[in-house]
Write a protein that holds these residues in place. Sequence first.
Motif, PDB file in Angstrom:
ATOM      1  N   ARG A 150      -7.743  -5.906  -3.118  1.00 38.36           N
ATOM      2  CA  ARG A 150      -7.548  -5.577  -1.697  1.00 38.36           C
ATOM      3  C   ARG A 150      -6.054  -5.494  -1.367  1.00 38.36           C
ATOM      4  NH1 ARG A 150     -12.196  -8.932  -0.964  1.00 38.36           N
ATOM      5  NH2 ARG A 150     -10.860 -10.773  -0.766  1.00 38.36           N
ATOM      6  N   LEU A 151      -5.271  -6.406  -1.919  1.00 42.45           N
ATOM      7  CA  LEU A 151      -3.835  -6.419  -1.677  1.00 42.45           C
ATOM      8  C   LEU A 151      -3.171  -5.153  -2.224  1.00 42.45           C
ATOM      9  CD1 LEU A 151      -1.244  -7.850  -0.761  1.00 42.45           C
ATOM     10  CD2 LEU A 151      -1.199  -9.014  -2.991  1.00 42.45           C
ATOM     11  N   VAL A 152      -3.558  -4.758  -3.431  1.00 43.57           N
ATOM     12  CA  VAL A 152      -2.987  -3.562  -4.052  1.00 43.57           C
ATOM     13  C   VAL A 152      -3.334  -2.319  -3.239  1.00 43.57           C
ATOM     14  CG1 VAL A 152      -3.182  -2.031  -6.062  1.00 43.57           C
ATOM     15  CG2 VAL A 152      -2.819  -4.479  -6.386  1.00 43.57           C
ATOM     16  N   VAL A 153      -4.567  -2.217  -2.783  1.00 41.02           N
ATOM     17  CA  VAL A 153      -4.983  -1.060  -1.988  1.00 41.02           C
ATOM     18  C   VAL A 153      -4.172  -0.993  -0.697  1.00 41.02           C
ATOM     19  CG1 VAL A 153      -6.883  -0.074  -0.648  1.00 41.02           C
ATOM     20  CG2 VAL A 153      -7.289  -0.917  -2.971  1.00 41.02           C
ATOM     21  N   GLN A 154      -3.942  -2.140  -0.061  1.00 37.38           N
ATOM     22  CA  GLN A 154      -3.147  -2.176   1.163  1.00 37.38           C
ATOM     23  C   GLN A 154      -1.712  -1.716   0.898  1.00 37.38           C
ATOM     24  OE1 GLN A 154      -3.509  -6.186   2.615  1.00 37.38           O
ATOM     25  NE2 GLN A 154      -5.698  -5.975   3.066  1.00 37.38           N
ATOM     26  N   GLN A 155      -1.171  -2.113  -0.254  1.00 39.38           N
ATOM     27  CA  GLN A 155       0.196  -1.736  -0.592  1.00 39.38           C
ATOM     28  C   GLN A 155       0.319  -0.261  -0.932  1.00 39.38           C
ATOM     29  OE1 GLN A 155       0.911  -4.507  -3.796  1.00 39.38           O
ATOM     30  NE2 GLN A 155       1.830  -6.045  -2.439  1.00 39.38           N
ATOM     31  N   LEU A 156      -0.744   0.304  -1.516  1.00 43.50           N
ATOM     32  CA  LEU A 156      -0.700   1.699  -1.946  1.00 43.50           C
ATOM     33  C   LEU A 156      -1.094   2.690  -0.862  1.00 43.50           C
ATOM     34  CD1 LEU A 156      -2.244   1.421  -5.542  1.00 43.50           C
ATOM     35  CD2 LEU A 156       0.150   1.822  -4.950  1.00 43.50           C
ATOM     36  N   LYS A 157      -1.792   2.227   0.130  1.00 43.66           N
ATOM     37  CA  LYS A 157      -2.319   3.142   1.146  1.00 43.66           C
ATOM     38  C   LYS A 157      -1.247   4.056   1.748  1.00 43.66           C
ATOM     39  CE  LYS A 157      -5.159   3.240   5.317  1.00 43.66           C
ATOM     40  NZ  LYS A 157      -6.010   4.335   4.782  1.00 43.66           N
ATOM     41  N   PRO A 158      -0.055   3.546   2.052  1.00 37.40           N
ATOM     42  CA  PRO A 158       0.970   4.456   2.620  1.00 37.40           C
ATOM     43  C   PRO A 158       1.443   5.534   1.636  1.00 37.40           C
ATOM     44  CG  PRO A 158       1.500   2.149   3.072  1.00 37.40           C
ATOM     45  CD  PRO A 158       0.394   2.148   2.067  1.00 37.40           C
ATOM     46  N   LEU A 159       1.154   5.334   0.344  1.00 38.31           N
ATOM     47  CA  LEU A 159       1.642   6.277  -0.668  1.00 38.31           C
ATOM     48  C   LEU A 159       0.608   7.328  -1.030  1.00 38.31           C
ATOM     49  CD1 LEU A 159       3.322   3.705  -3.106  1.00 38.31           C
ATOM     50  CD2 LEU A 159       4.380   4.971  -1.209  1.00 38.31           C
ATOM     51  N   GLU A 160      -0.558   7.281  -0.421  1.00 38.33           N
ATOM     52  CA  GLU A 160      -1.630   8.215  -0.765  1.00 38.33           C
ATOM     53  C   GLU A 160      -1.145   9.651  -0.631  1.00 38.33           C
ATOM     54  OE1 GLU A 160      -5.285   7.703   1.267  1.00 38.33           O
ATOM     55  OE2 GLU A 160      -5.322   5.523   0.994  1.00 38.33           O
ATOM     56  N   ARG A 161      -1.547  10.484  -1.606  1.00 36.57           N
ATOM     57  CA  ARG A 161      -1.282  11.907  -1.526  1.00 36.57           C
ATOM     58  C   ARG A 161      -2.621  12.633  -1.469  1.00 36.57           C
ATOM     59  NH1 ARG A 161      -2.401  13.779  -6.476  1.00 36.57           N
ATOM     60  NH2 ARG A 161      -2.146  12.390  -8.267  1.00 36.57           N
ATOM     61  N   LYS A 162      -2.849  13.352  -0.448  1.00 35.85           N
ATOM     62  CA  LYS A 162      -4.113  14.053  -0.270  1.00 35.85           C
ATOM     63  C   LYS A 162      -4.062  15.364  -1.028  1.00 35.85           C
ATOM     64  CE  LYS A 162      -5.540  10.808   2.391  1.00 35.85           C
ATOM     65  NZ  LYS A 162      -6.575   9.868   1.922  1.00 35.85           N
ATOM     66  N   GLY A 163      -5.132  15.603  -1.929  1.00 34.00           N
ATOM     67  CA  GLY A 163      -5.156  16.817  -2.751  1.00 34.00           C
ATOM     68  C   GLY A 163      -5.892  17.914  -2.051  1.00 34.00           C
TER      69      GLY A 163
END
Length: 388
Positions: free
Chosen positions: A375-388
């Motif tokens: 859950r922590l990793v997902v929260q940290q990565l969410k701002p970096l998401e790149r939509k394909g």
Amino acid sequence: MYYFDHCASTPPHEEVIRTMAEVMAKHYANPSSLHRSGQEAGNLLERARGAIASIFPGTDNKEWIFTSSGTESNNIAIIGAARSSKKRGNHLITTVVEHPSVYESFKALEREGFDVTYLPVDSFGVVSVTDLEAALTKETILVSVMHVNNEVGAIQPIREIGELLKGRKGVWFHVDGVQSVGKLTVDLVGWGIDMFSASAHKVNGPRGVGLLYVRQGVMLEPLIRGGGQESDLRSGTENVPAIVASAKAFRLAVESSSARAERMYKLRERLIASIIEMPELFLNGSTDCKIGSIAAPHIVHFSYPGMKPEVIIHMLEKQEIMASTKSACSSKSDEPSRVLQAMQTSYERAVSGIRISFGDEHGEKELEWLCQKLRLVVQQLKPLERKG
């Protein structure tokens, strides 16, 4: 550090390590030598073979071949059976979701002129027995279907396929059981399996030892030629210490398989529930978490669309979690997962898969740590998401 990559390899049991060290120190002679030390090593080798046969009811010592890996076992079974039987037919059947050691063996046989049918799977990664039956021809000489998929954990209908093929004289049935031994029931004789592959380092044994069951009457052309060891199917001096230790590892794994499956299904259920709560993640394969389902107890696979899997793996590692992407053999490839594509997932999901696989050291405490850190990793990565 929490190791959740047991599909790739497992930590050897202390008892297995002690056994290997003791045999290595005392029995270093070549088991093919005629002197007393060689005969002692040879006796240990045959005792290990007998121990393996006793684990799988109805099998005989002479039906078990020691190899260097599950990959080698698969190659010997598939290529050896196809080449030895090509006078009877030219048609082979497998699935699109096999391990690379199986899939690439069939691709090599295609280049030799064999006709190969690659069966599709459904959205859970399971092959249809009806499709297999429809694919059979008078030219079919070999069918190879894995028991448990190494990426998403789909359990294939091996018993039903075996029943179907029992009435097909001259069609050999090979099963890659590398991910099923020690987690699921395996009935080689009752299910009509002619050849079966397994690997010691997947069941808390040493690396460098594979098993190949070859039912009496099945003819294989050897791939490795030389001194004629292992019933002339796999020449080369046997690794006696590792083989003896592996026999112990297989025995321990199979004896505790029922309790292991029950415990791991509970862990799987808890992890799946946690993943479902995170909208960024998508589960791949069946969510069943009970004995008799179409999903193996020790594997959970999910995707994070828009995120590179190696980023997720390294972020989890910073949180002391060791996981993986595809099979260890293919994990360094940037290509989308062949298995997920066969399950008709989107490209974004096929290139962002993560595999969690459990082991004997995992319980509720370890699972809760994993869920918390994921859950922590997902929260940290969410701002970096790149939509394909």
